[in-house]
Design an enzyme around this catalytic site. Structure first.
Site, PDB file in Angstrom:
ATOM      1  N   GLU A 129       0.394  -1.356   0.101  1.00 20.04           N
ATOM      2  CA  GLU A 129      -0.594  -0.222   0.080  1.00 20.04           C
ATOM      3  C   GLU A 129       1.383   1.435  -0.249  1.00 20.04           C
ATOM      4  O   GLU A 129       0.625   2.125   0.138  1.00 20.04           O
ATOM      5  CB  GLU A 129      -0.606  -0.041   1.334  1.00 20.04           C
ATOM      6  CG  GLU A 129      -1.889  -0.925   1.190  1.00 20.04           C
ATOM      7  CD  GLU A 129      -2.483  -0.946   2.389  1.00 20.04           C
ATOM      8  OE1 GLU A 129      -4.121  -1.238   2.060  1.00 20.04           O
ATOM      9  OE2 GLU A 129      -2.668  -0.382   3.383  1.00 20.04           O
ATOM     10  N   ASN A 174      -2.327 -14.489  -0.116  1.00 17.64           N
ATOM     11  CA  ASN A 174      -2.916 -15.632   0.715  1.00 17.64           C
ATOM     12  C   ASN A 174      -3.477 -16.177  -1.000  1.00 17.64           C
ATOM     13  O   ASN A 174      -2.696 -15.689  -2.501  1.00 17.64           O
ATOM     14  CB  ASN A 174      -4.992 -14.702   0.286  1.00 17.64           C
ATOM     15  CG  ASN A 174      -4.623 -13.603  -0.343  1.00 17.64           C
ATOM     16  OD1 ASN A 174      -4.870 -13.569  -2.268  1.00 17.64           O
ATOM     17  ND2 ASN A 174      -5.676 -12.624  -0.316  1.00 17.64           N
ATOM     18  N   GLY A 227      -7.151 -18.649   4.345  1.00 12.91           N
ATOM     19  CA  GLY A 227      -8.486 -18.434   5.496  1.00 12.91           C
ATOM     20  C   GLY A 227      -8.599 -19.807   6.522  1.00 12.91           C
ATOM     21  O   GLY A 227      -8.008 -19.744   7.191  1.00 12.91           O
ATOM     22  N   ASP A 246      -2.930  -9.478   7.759  1.00 15.01           N
ATOM     23  CA  ASP A 246      -1.826  -8.454   9.017  1.00 15.01           C
ATOM     24  C   ASP A 246      -1.403  -8.922  10.329  1.00 15.01           C
ATOM     25  O   ASP A 246      -0.453  -8.898  10.754  1.00 15.01           O
ATOM     26  CB  ASP A 246      -2.493  -6.866   8.869  1.00 15.01           C
ATOM     27  CG  ASP A 246      -2.907  -6.535   8.090  1.00 15.01           C
ATOM     28  OD1 ASP A 246      -2.432  -6.885   6.751  1.00 15.01           O
ATOM     29  OD2 ASP A 246      -4.202  -5.843   7.743  1.00 15.01           O
ATOM     30  N   SER A 261      -7.840 -13.066  15.815  1.00 14.82           N
ATOM     31  CA  SER A 261      -7.784 -11.304  16.122  1.00 14.82           C
ATOM     32  C   SER A 261      -9.349 -11.194  14.842  1.00 14.82           C
ATOM     33  O   SER A 261     -10.213 -10.062  15.366  1.00 14.82           O
ATOM     34  CB  SER A 261      -6.679 -11.395  14.346  1.00 14.82           C
ATOM     35  OG  SER A 261      -6.764 -11.963  13.484  1.00 14.82           O
TER      36      SER A 261
HETATM   37  O1  RIB Z   1      -5.799  -5.696   5.453  1.00 12.69           O
HETATM   38  C1  RIB Z   1      -6.266  -4.402   6.364  1.00 12.69           C
HETATM   39  C2  RIB Z   1      -6.291  -3.224   6.092  1.00 12.69           C
HETATM   40  O2  RIB Z   1      -6.623  -3.076   4.914  1.00 12.69           O
HETATM   41  C3  RIB Z   1      -7.423  -2.304   6.272  1.00 12.69           C
HETATM   42  O3  RIB Z   1      -7.355  -2.025   7.839  1.00 12.69           O
HETATM   43  C4  RIB Z   1      -7.821  -1.367   5.612  1.00 12.69           C
HETATM   44  O4  RIB Z   1      -6.527  -0.785   6.033  1.00 12.69           O
HETATM   45  C5  RIB Z   1      -7.456  -1.621   4.265  1.00 12.69           C
HETATM   46  O5  RIB Z   1      -5.774  -0.942   4.250  1.00 12.69           O
END
Ligand code: RIB
Length: 294
Positions: A138, A182, A211, A241, A271
């Site tokens: 990201e 994934n 998953g 995450d 989580s």
């Molecule tokens: O992986 C989950 C995250 O992906 C979210 O918290 C959101 O911010 C997206 O970027």
């Protein structure tokens, strides 16, 4: 002491819950709206810190209230924010999340996350032989490429979570120590190959998360499968995450890969039992108790 350095995105998640996911052109009435800290990088940092590692977050926020709330949240979770930069005249990244029909859909607006760039000197100051680097997709891909090449040259381990899905330069795949797509990201990255074929190609490096079916990797002799745990699902956002943060925690403690994957699978499964990307992330004690029951 070894520390985890997360170089990645920092966002505010704007979460709507609804019975029904709207189709294109459709409007539906939702139930609730909440803002909670998120961003894949930030989530991985918080997950690792809650599990007991020293964690440094490296990324960018805007000069706005979301950015301030997020920094507060990092501090509450013990994440080092010395390298979180505030970008003037920019807003903090946001993720627009619809939780409906037991799954999420997400639109990410990168904003300040587009400003994560380094000079070679900055990387020299940031990273050393005690670092274990966590990356996602990201932030700009040029930065991911620069950091993975730098770390390869210096012998610094890198775990890349290639999410959200996008094409990756082949040298990035070769340079990282661990790659954790994934199954969909795996198919996108290695078009035309089955998951098993790719696992065989990258033993002890590629871990495919599936998953509720768990995680698969190749140990050099055969494909290993670590099943997911049973969970009372509230919100799956951030499960990947948590897996990545927990995996890094276990790996810097010198656990073997299978032990690290088992630890991370349990953390990730737990989580999903809380709301928001970070709301259900477990502590070390929570995971240990659950591991004893698995
Ligand atoms: O992986 C989950 C995250 O992906 C979210 O918290 C959101 O911010 C997206 O970027």
């Amino acid at each position: 002491m070894k520390r985890i350095v997360v170089i990645g995105s920092i966002s505010m998640d704007l979460v709507v819950t609804s019975d029904k996911r709207p189709q294109a052109g459709e409007t539906v009435i939702g139930e609730s709206f909440r803002t909670v800290p998120g961003g894949k990088g930030a989530n991985q940092a918080v997950a690792a810190s809650k599990l007991g590692s020293a964690v440094q977050m490296v990324g960018c926020i805007g000069n706005d209230p979301f950015g301030q709330q997020i920094v507060e949240n990092f501090k509450q979770h013990g994440v080092d924010v010395a390298h979180v930069r505030v970008i003037p005249n920019e807003v903090t990244g946001t993720a627009h999340i619809v939780l409906a029909e037991a799954d999420n859909s997400i639109v990410v607006v990168q904003s300040a996350n587009k400003q994560v760039f380094f000079t070679e000197e900055e990387l020299d100051q940031l990273l050393d032989e005690q670092s274990f680097v966590l990356l996602q997709l990201e932030i700009p891909i040029e930065t991911v490429r620069q950091v993975t090449a730098y770390c390869k040259e210096k012998g610094i381990p890198v775990l890349l979570n290639p999410a959200p899905s996008q094409p990756l330069p082949s040298e990035v795949i070769e340079d990282v120590t661990y790659l954790t797509p994934n199954e969909h990201e795996c198919r996108d990255l290695f078009k035309g190959l089955s998951v098993n074929e790719v696992l065989e190609r990258y033993p002890n490096k590629l871990l495919v998360t599936e998953g509720v079916r768990g995680v698969r990797f190749h140990d050099g002799r055969e494909v290993r499968h670590v099943p997911a745990i049973r969970a009372n699902v509230v919100d799956t956002t951030g499960a990947g995450d948590t897996f990545n943060g927990a995996l890094a925690v276990s790996l810097i403690e010198q656990e073997d890969l299978e032990t690290a994957v088992r630890f991370a699978v349990v953390a990730s499964g737990m989580s999903v039992e809380g709301f928001g990307a970070q709301g259900g992330m477990p502590t070390r004690e929570d995971v240990q108790q659950r591991l004893e029951r698995v």
